[in-house]
Design a protein around this motif. Structure first.
Motif, mmCIF file in Angstrom:
data_model
loop_
_atom_site.group_PDB
_atom_site.id
_atom_site.type_symbol
_atom_site.label_atom_id
_atom_site.label_comp_id
_atom_site.label_asym_id
_atom_site.label_seq_id
_atom_site.Cartn_x
_atom_site.Cartn_y
_atom_site.Cartn_z
ATOM 1 N N PHE A 9 58.012 50.637 -3.235
ATOM 2 C CA PHE A 9 58.742 49.716 -2.486
ATOM 3 C C PHE A 9 59.415 48.524 -3.173
ATOM 4 C CE2 PHE A 9 57.569 45.628 -0.716
ATOM 5 C CZ PHE A 9 58.518 45.634 0.489
ATOM 6 N N PHE A 10 58.444 48.243 -4.301
ATOM 7 C CA PHE A 10 58.768 46.965 -5.374
ATOM 8 C C PHE A 10 60.231 47.196 -5.908
ATOM 9 C CE2 PHE A 10 54.351 45.273 -4.897
ATOM 10 C CZ PHE A 10 54.553 44.356 -4.184
ATOM 11 N N ASP A 11 60.350 48.879 -6.388
ATOM 12 C CA ASP A 11 61.376 48.907 -6.962
ATOM 13 C C ASP A 11 62.812 48.906 -6.188
ATOM 14 O OD1 ASP A 11 60.150 49.435 -9.258
ATOM 15 O OD2 ASP A 11 60.069 51.636 -8.940
ATOM 16 N N GLN A 12 62.493 49.434 -4.825
ATOM 17 C CA GLN A 12 63.711 49.256 -4.113
ATOM 18 C C GLN A 12 63.979 47.922 -3.474
ATOM 19 O OE1 GLN A 12 63.644 50.617 0.292
ATOM 20 N NE2 GLN A 12 64.342 52.460 -0.657
ATOM 21 N N VAL A 13 63.042 47.112 -3.415
ATOM 22 C CA VAL A 13 63.337 45.647 -2.994
ATOM 23 C C VAL A 13 63.227 44.741 -3.770
ATOM 24 C CG1 VAL A 13 62.636 44.110 -1.044
ATOM 25 C CG2 VAL A 13 62.359 46.604 -0.638
ATOM 26 N N THR A 14 64.514 44.614 -4.874
ATOM 27 C CA THR A 14 64.379 43.679 -5.807
ATOM 28 C C THR A 14 65.225 42.495 -5.214
ATOM 29 O OG1 THR A 14 63.952 45.240 -7.647
ATOM 30 C CG2 THR A 14 64.865 43.159 -8.052
ATOM 31 N N THR A 15 64.551 41.348 -4.899
ATOM 32 C CA THR A 15 65.131 40.341 -4.302
ATOM 33 C C THR A 15 66.351 39.825 -4.999
ATOM 34 O OG1 THR A 15 63.053 39.954 -3.348
ATOM 35 C CG2 THR A 15 64.905 38.354 -3.105
ATOM 36 N N VAL A 16 66.344 39.480 -6.339
ATOM 37 C CA VAL A 16 67.350 38.867 -7.107
ATOM 38 C C VAL A 16 67.244 39.331 -8.667
ATOM 39 C CG1 VAL A 16 66.090 36.821 -7.072
ATOM 40 C CG2 VAL A 16 68.185 36.529 -7.726
ATOM 41 N N ARG A 17 68.391 39.356 -9.254
ATOM 42 C CA ARG A 17 68.333 39.777 -10.420
ATOM 43 C C ARG A 17 69.852 39.385 -10.968
ATOM 44 N NH1 ARG A 17 67.871 46.135 -9.133
ATOM 45 N NH2 ARG A 17 70.013 46.579 -8.380
ATOM 46 N N MET A 18 70.034 39.658 -12.287
ATOM 47 C CA MET A 18 71.257 39.511 -12.991
ATOM 48 C C MET A 18 71.933 40.929 -13.083
ATOM 49 S SD MET A 18 72.364 36.592 -13.900
ATOM 50 C CE MET A 18 73.892 37.099 -14.632
ATOM 51 N N ASN A 19 73.172 41.047 -12.947
ATOM 52 C CA ASN A 19 73.573 42.375 -12.958
ATOM 53 C C ASN A 19 73.493 42.799 -14.375
ATOM 54 O OD1 ASN A 19 75.913 41.263 -13.866
ATOM 55 N ND2 ASN A 19 77.371 42.573 -12.612
ATOM 56 N N ALA A 20 74.034 44.317 -14.733
ATOM 57 C CA ALA A 20 73.710 44.835 -16.109
ATOM 58 C C ALA A 20 74.636 44.192 -17.086
ATOM 59 C CB ALA A 20 73.877 46.240 -16.072
ATOM 60 N N ASP A 21 75.770 43.688 -16.871
ATOM 61 C CA ASP A 21 76.482 43.073 -18.065
ATOM 62 C C ASP A 21 76.638 41.630 -17.933
ATOM 63 O OD1 ASP A 21 78.217 42.872 -15.609
ATOM 64 O OD2 ASP A 21 80.020 43.755 -16.498
ATOM 65 N N ARG A 22 75.584 41.012 -16.866
ATOM 66 C CA ARG A 22 75.479 39.463 -16.843
ATOM 67 C C ARG A 22 76.817 38.808 -16.118
ATOM 68 N NH1 ARG A 22 72.572 37.463 -22.294
ATOM 69 N NH2 ARG A 22 70.367 38.134 -21.749
ATOM 70 N N SER A 23 77.492 39.562 -15.405
ATOM 71 C CA SER A 23 78.847 39.045 -14.834
ATOM 72 C C SER A 23 78.500 38.480 -13.350
ATOM 73 C CB SER A 23 80.028 40.101 -14.896
ATOM 74 O OG SER A 23 79.667 41.169 -14.114
ATOM 75 N N ALA A 24 77.341 38.957 -13.044
ATOM 76 C CA ALA A 24 77.024 38.313 -11.549
ATOM 77 C C ALA A 24 75.593 38.422 -11.200
ATOM 78 C CB ALA A 24 77.774 39.359 -10.368
ATOM 79 N N LEU A 25 75.248 37.480 -10.172
ATOM 80 C CA LEU A 25 74.175 37.591 -9.619
ATOM 81 C C LEU A 25 73.907 38.359 -8.499
ATOM 82 C CD1 LEU A 25 71.496 35.814 -9.526
ATOM 83 C CD2 LEU A 25 72.446 34.126 -7.983
ATOM 84 N N ASP A 26 73.097 39.276 -8.550
ATOM 85 C CA ASP A 26 72.856 40.544 -7.775
ATOM 86 C C ASP A 26 71.705 40.370 -6.766
ATOM 87 O OD1 ASP A 26 72.409 43.175 -6.568
ATOM 88 O OD2 ASP A 26 72.078 44.014 -8.542
ATOM 89 N N ILE A 27 71.870 40.203 -5.421
ATOM 90 C CA ILE A 27 70.885 39.935 -4.480
ATOM 91 C C ILE A 27 70.985 40.912 -3.360
ATOM 92 C CG2 ILE A 27 70.886 37.419 -4.762
ATOM 93 C CD1 ILE A 27 72.537 37.291 -2.229
ATOM 94 N N ILE A 28 69.881 41.044 -2.537
ATOM 95 C CA ILE A 28 69.995 41.762 -1.490
ATOM 96 C C ILE A 28 70.278 40.933 -0.443
ATOM 97 C CG2 ILE A 28 68.519 42.862 0.496
ATOM 98 C CD1 ILE A 28 66.521 44.002 -1.650
ATOM 99 N N ASP A 29 71.487 41.364 0.351
ATOM 100 C CA ASP A 29 72.104 40.282 1.369
ATOM 101 C C ASP A 29 70.936 40.492 2.548
ATOM 102 O OD1 ASP A 29 72.911 38.893 3.648
ATOM 103 O OD2 ASP A 29 75.087 39.708 2.927
ATOM 104 N N GLN A 30 69.908 39.367 2.719
ATOM 105 C CA GLN A 30 68.786 39.317 3.696
ATOM 106 C C GLN A 30 69.321 38.952 4.955
ATOM 107 O OE1 GLN A 30 65.054 37.396 2.176
ATOM 108 N NE2 GLN A 30 65.974 37.640 0.412
ATOM 109 N N THR A 31 70.584 38.872 5.300
ATOM 110 C CA THR A 31 71.043 38.538 6.607
ATOM 111 C C THR A 31 71.531 39.842 7.167
ATOM 112 O OG1 THR A 31 73.500 38.568 5.882
ATOM 113 C CG2 THR A 31 71.923 36.231 6.165
ATOM 114 N N LEU A 32 71.454 40.818 6.416
ATOM 115 C CA LEU A 32 71.722 42.319 7.020
ATOM 116 C C LEU A 32 70.613 43.107 7.255
ATOM 117 C CD1 LEU A 32 74.734 43.195 4.474
ATOM 118 C CD2 LEU A 32 74.777 41.951 6.923
#
Ligand code: MRU
Length: 365
Positions: free
Chosen positions: A6-29
């Motif tokens: 479950f924790f692997d699937q729901v990573t709330t916020v992280r940097m993407n692999a090449d550090r070009s973007a902040l990668d979030i789960i869109d919680q509004t969806l």
């Protein structure tokens, strides 16, 4: 799915692999759609916090830390003075996204102090170090939630009677979606699972949490996905539930704790605390020490966010559910008086009244 999957699937916020973007789960969806979005510009990051695509005090702090690291990596300056001037402008901009969760300001101020400390270093080195500091804020958040969970688990263990489930009520979402992992108010339950409790040893009652339904859309989704027995109720059903004897303990999160122990948390929390006192049910606030704001003396001084009336009248309905032009009162948070709180669970220990002394005793500055 077990709790680790479950924790692997729901990573709330992280940097993407090449550090070009902040990668979030869109919680509004959620809960209908688990979709990750990549945020690249300052406007996208600001908007994601403002619109609650990423929300919950610790997750807002982690997002702000990664956000400022990402945005700083694109500052074209070659000398410290002009780099720092741009950094401060970005910091002030992100800080204006939401007013109540102190973690937003705490994380940005920590990044600021970190930059100032590195002023003798080259700009590329500072940029790299900012990403590393944001990683540390995220990693510390995971450990903090874990410690809160272990202390909260101790309270659950004390309540446990053979063959009986423990009834836990929670409000809003102070879960893994609100932090880097474990959540704060949900951490005791996740820790219980990791320690081998069966999902049916606990029964969590989630307030739906009007008007944005974080309890229904997020907490019920999380706990149900993790296999924990979960029941959803409307906010105004908490009283009858408590009266029926089904609730043994309340765990809630917080957005800011004042020096005297008053707590700002999602609107409706203070009502739950008043009910819990009436029914003699222990009411605990789970608070990373970064949420304790000793510069704010009482709850009166905590700025409470007011939000758009449409959230109450229109947002969840196929047709408008209030007369056009009606005045709407829509505060996002309320203040729970310290004397309604049985204890504040921090990662350093459980604080009991008088809170100011208890915070000092745990070295919280
Ligand atoms: O408006 P939100 O969804 O950001 O409000 C969240 C809450 O009130 C949480 O209880 C709080 O931030 C604690 S999260 C660990």
């Amino acid at each position: 799915m077990d709790v680790e999957q479950f924790f692997d699937q729901v990573t709330t916020v992280r940097m993407n692999a090449d550090r070009s973007a902040l990668d979030i789960i869109d919680q509004t969806l959620l809960p209908g759609c688990i979709k990750r979005v990549e945020l690249r510009t300052k406007e996208e990051i600001w908007d994601a916090i403002k619109k609650l695509r990423v929300r919950g005090a610790p997750a807002i702090g982690v997002s702000a830390a990664y956000g400022i690291a990402l945005l700083s990596s694109k500052i074209p300056a070659t000398n410290f003075e002009s780099f720092y001037a741009s950094f401060v402008a970005l910091k002030d901009y992100l800080a204006s996204s939401r007013p109540t969760a102190v973690n937003l300001f705490w994380a940005l101020n920590r990044m600021d102090a970190f930059v100032k400390d590195k002023k003798e270093e080259s700009i590329p080195k500072i940029k790299e170090a900012l990403f590393e500091e944001a990683d540390r804020i995220r990693d510390e958040d995971i450990q903090i939630s874990l410690h809160i969970g272990e202390l909260g688990f101790g309270l659950l263990r004390d309540l446990k009677k053979d063959g009986q489930e423990i009834g836990i009520l929670t409000h809003c979402n102070a879960g893994t979606l609100a932090t880097a992992k474990y959540g704060t108010a949900t951490a005791p339950m996740y820790v219980a699972l990791e320690k081998g409790w069966a999902p049916e040893d606990m029964h969590v009652y989630c307030d739906e949490t009007r008007p944005l339904l974080q309890g229904a859309r997020l907490t019920a989704f999380e706990l149900h996905s993790a296999g924990i027995t979960t029941t959803l109720q409307c906010d105004n059903m908490a009283s009858i539930l408590m009266r029926s004897g089904k609730v043994d303990i309340v765990f809630v999160g917080c957005d800011r704790v004042a020096k005297n122990g008053d707590v700002a948390n999602k609107i409706g929390t203070s009502g739950v605390a008043i009910l819990a006192k009436h029914y003699n049910i222990p009411f605990y606030v789970c608070a990373p020490s970064s949420t304790i704001d000793l510069a704010t003396s009482t709850g009166e001084q905590i700025p409470l966010e007011m939000r758009d009336p449409d959230e109450v009248c229109e947002m969840w309905y196929s047709q408008r559910m209030a007369p056009e032009g009606i005045d709407v009162f829509n505060p996002a948070f309320d203040v729970t008086d310290h004397d309604l709180i049985s204890g504040i669970i921090t990662e350093r220990g459980i604080c009991h009244p008088p809170y100011e002394e208890a915070f000092r005793g745990l070295g919280i500055k």
